[in-house]
Design a protein around this motif. Sequence first.
Motif, PDB file in Angstrom:
ATOM      1  N   VAL A   1       7.710  19.194 -60.686  1.00  0.00           N
ATOM      2  CA  VAL A   1       7.201  18.442 -59.528  1.00  0.00           C
ATOM      3  C   VAL A   1       7.849  17.060 -59.480  1.00  0.00           C
ATOM      4  O   VAL A   1       8.321  16.620 -58.427  1.00  0.00           O
ATOM      5  N   ILE A   2       7.877  16.380 -60.620  1.00  0.00           N
ATOM      6  CA  ILE A   2       8.507  15.047 -60.654  1.00  0.00           C
ATOM      7  C   ILE A   2       9.992  15.161 -60.356  1.00  0.00           C
ATOM      8  O   ILE A   2      10.549  14.360 -59.607  1.00  0.00           O
ATOM      9  N   GLU A   3      10.632  16.161 -60.932  1.00  0.00           N
ATOM     10  CA  GLU A   3      12.064  16.362 -60.701  1.00  0.00           C
ATOM     11  C   GLU A   3      12.349  16.598 -59.211  1.00  0.00           C
ATOM     12  O   GLU A   3      13.263  15.993 -58.640  1.00  0.00           O
TER      13      GLU A   3
ATOM     14  N   ASP B   1      13.748  16.795 -53.047  1.00  0.00           N
ATOM     15  CA  ASP B   1      13.859  18.198 -52.661  1.00  0.00           C
ATOM     16  C   ASP B   1      12.514  18.628 -52.067  1.00  0.00           C
ATOM     17  O   ASP B   1      11.636  19.144 -52.763  1.00  0.00           O
ATOM     18  N   GLU B   2      12.363  18.396 -50.775  1.00  0.00           N
ATOM     19  CA  GLU B   2      11.098  18.630 -50.079  1.00  0.00           C
ATOM     20  C   GLU B   2      10.667  20.095 -50.119  1.00  0.00           C
ATOM     21  O   GLU B   2       9.484  20.395 -50.308  1.00  0.00           O
ATOM     22  N   THR B   3      11.607  21.002 -49.978  1.00  0.00           N
ATOM     23  CA  THR B   3      11.297  22.426 -49.987  1.00  0.00           C
ATOM     24  C   THR B   3      10.776  22.855 -51.355  1.00  0.00           C
ATOM     25  O   THR B   3       9.755  23.540 -51.458  1.00  0.00           O
ATOM     26  N   ARG B   4      11.468  22.433 -52.402  1.00  0.00           N
ATOM     27  CA  ARG B   4      11.045  22.781 -53.764  1.00  0.00           C
ATOM     28  C   ARG B   4       9.687  22.169 -54.087  1.00  0.00           C
ATOM     29  O   ARG B   4       8.836  22.825 -54.700  1.00  0.00           O
ATOM     30  N   LEU B   5       9.475  20.924 -53.679  1.00  0.00           N
ATOM     31  CA  LEU B   5       8.194  20.267 -53.925  1.00  0.00           C
ATOM     32  C   LEU B   5       7.062  21.044 -53.248  1.00  0.00           C
ATOM     33  O   LEU B   5       6.023  21.295 -53.862  1.00  0.00           O
ATOM     34  N   ALA B   6       7.265  21.461 -52.001  1.00  0.00           N
ATOM     35  CA  ALA B   6       6.245  22.245 -51.289  1.00  0.00           C
ATOM     36  C   ALA B   6       5.983  23.578 -52.007  1.00  0.00           C
ATOM     37  O   ALA B   6       4.837  24.010 -52.129  1.00  0.00           O
TER      38      ALA B   6
ATOM     39  N   HIS C   1       1.990  24.462 -47.448  1.00  0.00           N
ATOM     40  CA  HIS C   1       2.169  23.034 -47.681  1.00  0.00           C
ATOM     41  C   HIS C   1       3.542  22.639 -47.142  1.00  0.00           C
ATOM     42  O   HIS C   1       4.476  23.434 -47.175  1.00  0.00           O
ATOM     43  N   ALA C   2       3.641  21.407 -46.685  1.00  0.00           N
ATOM     44  CA  ALA C   2       4.922  20.865 -46.237  1.00  0.00           C
ATOM     45  C   ALA C   2       5.034  19.443 -46.787  1.00  0.00           C
ATOM     46  O   ALA C   2       4.028  18.740 -46.908  1.00  0.00           O
ATOM     47  N   CYS C   3       6.251  19.055 -47.125  1.00  0.00           N
ATOM     48  CA  CYS C   3       6.469  17.735 -47.714  1.00  0.00           C
ATOM     49  C   CYS C   3       7.586  16.997 -46.993  1.00  0.00           C
ATOM     50  O   CYS C   3       8.524  17.610 -46.493  1.00  0.00           O
ATOM     51  N   ARG C   4       7.445  15.706 -46.974  1.00  0.00           N
ATOM     52  CA  ARG C   4       8.483  14.826 -46.432  1.00  0.00           C
ATOM     53  C   ARG C   4       8.618  13.684 -47.414  1.00  0.00           C
ATOM     54  O   ARG C   4       7.616  13.080 -47.827  1.00  0.00           O
ATOM     55  N   ILE C   5       9.835  13.367 -47.836  1.00  0.00           N
ATOM     56  CA  ILE C   5      10.103  12.272 -48.768  1.00  0.00           C
ATOM     57  C   ILE C   5      11.117  11.343 -48.128  1.00  0.00           C
ATOM     58  O   ILE C   5      12.234  11.750 -47.818  1.00  0.00           O
ATOM     59  N   VAL C   6      10.691  10.097 -47.897  1.00  0.00           N
ATOM     60  CA  VAL C   6      11.532   9.118 -47.218  1.00  0.00           C
ATOM     61  C   VAL C   6      11.771   7.938 -48.156  1.00  0.00           C
ATOM     62  O   VAL C   6      10.829   7.274 -48.581  1.00  0.00           O
ATOM     63  N   PRO C   7      13.047   7.680 -48.496  1.00  0.00           N
ATOM     64  CA  PRO C   7      13.332   6.541 -49.373  1.00  0.00           C
ATOM     65  C   PRO C   7      13.333   5.227 -48.597  1.00  0.00           C
ATOM     66  O   PRO C   7      13.758   5.173 -47.451  1.00  0.00           O
ATOM     67  N   GLU C   8      12.845   4.184 -49.247  1.00  0.00           N
ATOM     68  CA  GLU C   8      12.852   2.834 -48.687  1.00  0.00           C
ATOM     69  C   GLU C   8      13.239   1.888 -49.830  1.00  0.00           C
ATOM     70  O   GLU C   8      13.154   2.243 -51.000  1.00  0.00           O
TER      71      GLU C   8
END
Length: 184
Positions: free
Chosen positions: A48-50, A56-61, A175-182
């Motif tokens: 999960v952390i990796e 990797d939004e798909t893998r996290l979901a 489940h769906a995930c979105r990861i946005v870097p800032e």
Amino acid sequence: MHLGYLAYDEMKRTVRIPNLEIRQNFLRAIKTGTSRDFIDRIKRSDAVIEATIHRDETRLAELIQEVHDNRPPRYYNNEQALRYVILNAYDYTPMCWYTVFEELSSGQGFSDMMLIPQKGTGKPALIIELKYDQSPEKAIEQIRDKHYMSYLEKQHYSGEVYLIGIGYDSKKKEHACRIVPEII
């Protein structure tokens, strides 16, 4: 505790391993142990952390779905049930690199989870917002609208921050995930 390997928080009545090297050795020792379920949970937490760090939004979901399927809450019909699954997904590995906060007062609200990296780890800060029957984009929007990053700024954190929106669609049971870097 007497030897300094563990720290006790009297207010919370919790014990933790305060030293990064000792935490890593503890996890390494557990991974070579015999409890298959426990080892699987640690390996999943590693994954999960990796997936999170590599955005990797798909893998996290997929991993969150796996946690949901293997450790389901009794009723999966609200954001609290989703929170239970997310806490189980992020339960072991983060303690090596992060200080984990739940329902942290930040900005104009409470972030569902905030993981602040310990100094020297090179990891990004993680702000996680959960949405039941809403999109992960809606969760990202809330992180920005409610200024959840302001807590990090008050702590003089500077560096990469990942805004993580996790949504659950109760009709599709996905489940769906979105990861946005800032950067702050």
